[in-house]
Motif scaffolding. Structure first.
Motif, PDB file in Angstrom:
ATOM      1  N   THR A 185       0.782  -1.238  -0.096  1.00 41.23           N
ATOM      2  CA  THR A 185      -0.021   0.228  -0.177  1.00 41.23           C
ATOM      3  C   THR A 185       0.957   1.318   0.074  1.00 41.23           C
ATOM      4  OG1 THR A 185      -0.151   0.066   2.582  1.00 41.23           O
ATOM      5  CG2 THR A 185      -2.034  -1.088   1.308  1.00 41.23           C
ATOM      6  N   ILE A 186       0.386   2.095  -0.529  1.00 40.41           N
ATOM      7  CA  ILE A 186       0.964   3.454  -0.589  1.00 40.41           C
ATOM      8  C   ILE A 186       0.666   4.348   0.655  1.00 40.41           C
ATOM      9  CG2 ILE A 186       1.434   5.667  -1.877  1.00 40.41           C
ATOM     10  CD1 ILE A 186       0.367   4.120  -4.321  1.00 40.41           C
ATOM     11  N   LYS A 187       1.559   4.903   1.531  1.00 39.11           N
ATOM     12  CA  LYS A 187       1.179   5.556   2.640  1.00 39.11           C
ATOM     13  C   LYS A 187       1.097   7.001   2.280  1.00 39.11           C
ATOM     14  CE  LYS A 187       2.863   5.950   7.570  1.00 39.11           C
ATOM     15  NZ  LYS A 187       4.012   5.434   8.507  1.00 39.11           N
ATOM     16  N   LYS A 188       1.683   7.496   1.639  1.00 38.52           N
ATOM     17  CA  LYS A 188       1.311   8.953   1.057  1.00 38.52           C
ATOM     18  C   LYS A 188       1.817   9.001  -0.347  1.00 38.52           C
ATOM     19  CE  LYS A 188       2.212  13.784   2.334  1.00 38.52           C
ATOM     20  NZ  LYS A 188       2.757  14.833   3.391  1.00 38.52           N
ATOM     21  N   ALA A 189       0.787   9.445  -1.435  1.00 36.31           N
ATOM     22  CA  ALA A 189       0.990   9.533  -2.731  1.00 36.31           C
ATOM     23  C   ALA A 189       1.617  10.706  -3.252  1.00 36.31           C
ATOM     24  CB  ALA A 189      -0.192   9.180  -3.436  1.00 36.31           C
ATOM     25  N   LEU A 190       1.595  11.939  -2.738  1.00 41.96           N
ATOM     26  CA  LEU A 190       1.880  13.105  -3.352  1.00 41.96           C
ATOM     27  C   LEU A 190       3.149  13.514  -2.379  1.00 41.96           C
ATOM     28  CD1 LEU A 190       2.165  15.030  -5.415  1.00 41.96           C
ATOM     29  CD2 LEU A 190       0.350  16.271  -4.081  1.00 41.96           C
ATOM     30  N   LEU A 191       4.316  13.719  -2.583  1.00 47.28           N
ATOM     31  CA  LEU A 191       5.482  14.259  -1.826  1.00 47.28           C
ATOM     32  C   LEU A 191       5.894  15.704  -2.136  1.00 47.28           C
ATOM     33  CD1 LEU A 191       7.525  10.840  -1.189  1.00 47.28           C
ATOM     34  CD2 LEU A 191       5.421  11.822   0.149  1.00 47.28           C
ATOM     35  N   LYS A 192       5.860  16.490  -1.276  1.00 46.93           N
ATOM     36  CA  LYS A 192       6.562  17.701  -1.718  1.00 46.93           C
ATOM     37  C   LYS A 192       8.136  17.704  -1.302  1.00 46.93           C
ATOM     38  CE  LYS A 192       2.783  20.039  -2.521  1.00 46.93           C
ATOM     39  NZ  LYS A 192       2.368  20.844  -3.740  1.00 46.93           N
ATOM     40  N   THR A 193       8.727  18.738  -1.536  1.00 48.70           N
ATOM     41  CA  THR A 193       9.911  18.632  -1.558  1.00 48.70           C
ATOM     42  C   THR A 193      10.587  18.346  -0.073  1.00 48.70           C
ATOM     43  OG1 THR A 193      10.287  20.497  -3.006  1.00 48.70           O
ATOM     44  CG2 THR A 193      12.263  20.162  -1.391  1.00 48.70           C
ATOM     45  N   HIS A 194      11.432  17.289   0.175  1.00 46.04           N
ATOM     46  CA  HIS A 194      11.904  16.900   1.377  1.00 46.04           C
ATOM     47  C   HIS A 194      10.865  16.102   2.332  1.00 46.04           C
ATOM     48  CE1 HIS A 194      15.723  18.829   0.561  1.00 46.04           C
ATOM     49  NE2 HIS A 194      15.076  19.964   0.332  1.00 46.04           N
ATOM     50  N   GLU A 195       9.512  15.943   1.760  1.00 49.69           N
ATOM     51  CA  GLU A 195       8.848  15.263   2.457  1.00 49.69           C
ATOM     52  C   GLU A 195       8.943  13.736   2.372  1.00 49.69           C
ATOM     53  OE1 GLU A 195       4.712  17.726   2.858  1.00 49.69           O
ATOM     54  OE2 GLU A 195       4.787  16.115   1.225  1.00 49.69           O
ATOM     55  N   LYS A 196       8.589  12.772   3.613  1.00 51.65           N
ATOM     56  CA  LYS A 196       8.974  11.657   3.688  1.00 51.65           C
ATOM     57  C   LYS A 196       7.628  10.910   3.328  1.00 51.65           C
ATOM     58  CE  LYS A 196      12.767  11.269   6.608  1.00 51.65           C
ATOM     59  NZ  LYS A 196      13.834  10.789   5.815  1.00 51.65           N
ATOM     60  N   GLY A 197       7.576   9.556   2.492  1.00 49.19           N
ATOM     61  CA  GLY A 197       6.484   8.968   2.515  1.00 49.19           C
ATOM     62  C   GLY A 197       6.902   7.420   2.745  1.00 49.19           C
ATOM     63  N   ALA A 198       6.105   6.474   2.120  1.00 50.68           N
ATOM     64  CA  ALA A 198       6.466   5.022   2.641  1.00 50.68           C
ATOM     65  C   ALA A 198       5.592   3.835   1.809  1.00 50.68           C
ATOM     66  CB  ALA A 198       6.548   4.609   3.971  1.00 50.68           C
ATOM     67  N   ILE A 199       6.143   2.921   1.149  1.00 50.13           N
ATOM     68  CA  ILE A 199       5.216   1.893   0.886  1.00 50.13           C
ATOM     69  C   ILE A 199       5.421   0.946   1.613  1.00 50.13           C
ATOM     70  CG2 ILE A 199       5.190   0.045  -1.145  1.00 50.13           C
ATOM     71  CD1 ILE A 199       4.964   3.072  -2.065  1.00 50.13           C
TER      72      ILE A 199
END
Length: 349
Positions: free
Chosen positions: A94-108
């Motif tokens: 699953t995608i934790k956060k689809a849209l990432l701004k500059t220097h933002e973190k997300g996760a699969i």
């Protein structure tokens, strides 16, 4: 004289057009290079991931087994994750956060389906990006789902705990197989979580344990996602991971946890808002930062309230590049002052 002024104006206009044309040509050439070289076109996306391979190890059936492949947007442009898929039904991504701004973190997030599969399993997770360019990154997961060990719950759920409090939980664990099977030790990588395994019965190859888990009062606030490792005398599979989950609720919560002011031009002013929430009414005594470019409107913060809104204004300097600073918030509660990171990117002239 008027013609001279007109010529100067025409020259400035021509120079602007040349700069715009040069930028378009540079972008076009970059795009052509990436399309012409598939390896290069994927590398920008792969570089964002901290890890691309994970081994779940030997996991009891029905136990919770998840891993987050963390990625950070290293670029000025927005990054968008369009899709994620798995080559095997043993793993659900699953995608934790689809849209990432500059220097933002997300996760699969890779969820190992221990309730539906047994034995050794492996999967390739394909992550598809469509912004700022198309790319695909492949992540690898593997593990063994064993049937000789079962737990009374999929994880040790510590629940929601107030910061500064102790939490204790217990689960049951059963083994079927060798009559002399034992848990020799329980290891924790988190100094605030400890555990012990107590044998409660042993008969005809059936061994039962109770696992007692303790989270101490010094656990920092936030989500708890840890793993205990049960060390056994089984030489073929000596380690058993057990997930520990929970939430430590802070007396004060600041949102967002880190403040990104955006990509700004030199001299540009931008304002965003911090939310500070407590369990009871409180006053904000002061807000400060080690950079004068960050300014705070504290005129409405002196009245005790359970929730405060703090306007934060950033005035960009003339030097291009990333600006990363620390904001400190002092309240009348006497607790440790909340600290958060604030950052912006100043574009080149």
């Amino acid at each position: 004289m008027g013609n001279v002024g007109g010529l100067k104006g025409d020259n400035r206009s021509d120079q602007r057009q040349e700069r715009i044309m040069l930028k378009k040509m540079t972008l076009a050439l970059t795009w052509v290079a990436w399309v012409a070289c598939p390896a290069m076109s994927q590398e920008w996306a792969r570089k964002m991931f901290e890890k691309t391979v994970h081994d779940f190890g030997s996991v009891p059936r029905f136990a919770k087994a998840e891993y987050e492949f963390v990625l950070t947007n290293l670029y000025v442009e927005d990054v968008h994750i369009a899709d994620v898929r798995s080559s095997c039904g043993c793993t659900t991504p699953t995608i934790k956060k689809a849209l990432l701004k500059t220097h933002e973190k997300g996760a699969i997030v890779a969820h190992f389906n221990t309730d539906r599969f047994v034995g050794y399993k492996g999967a390739t997770i394909t992550v598809t990006f469509d912004k700022p360019f198309f790319a695909e990154v492949q992540l690898q997961v593997s593990g063994t789902i064993r049937t000789d060990v079962a737990m009374s719950s999929e994880s040790v759920d510590m629940g929601t705990v107030e910061q500064g409090s102790v939490a204790e939980k217990a689960i049951a664990l059963a083994y079927s197989g060798w009559s002399d099977w034992k848990i020799l030790d329980v290891k924790s990588s988190n100094p605030h979580i400890s555990a012990k395994a107590v044998e409660v019965s042993r008969s005809d190859g059936q061994v039962n344990y109770h696992l007692f888990v303790r989270m101490d009062e010094n656990m920092p606030p936030g989500y708890v996602k840890e793993h205990l490792i049960l060390v056994t005398n089984d030489s073929s599979s000596s380690s058993i991971p057990v997930a520990v989950e929970g939430v430590v609720q802070a007396g004060l919560v600041v949102s967002p946890a880190s403040l990104f002011m955006g990509v700004v031009e030199p001299g540009q002013k931008v304002t965003k808002q911090l939310v500070v929430k407590g369990n009871k009414p409180f006053r904000i005594v002061s807000v400060d930062c080690d950079d004068k470019g960050f300014q705070f409107d504290t005129s409405s913060l002196k009245v005790p309230k359970p929730l405060h809104l703090i306007p934060v204004t950033f005035v960009a300097g003339n030097e291009p590049g990333k600006v990363a600073k620390t904001i400190r918030i002092e309240t009348d509660l006497g607790d440790k002052s909340p600290v958060l990171s604030a950052y912006a990117v100043v574009a080149g002239k």
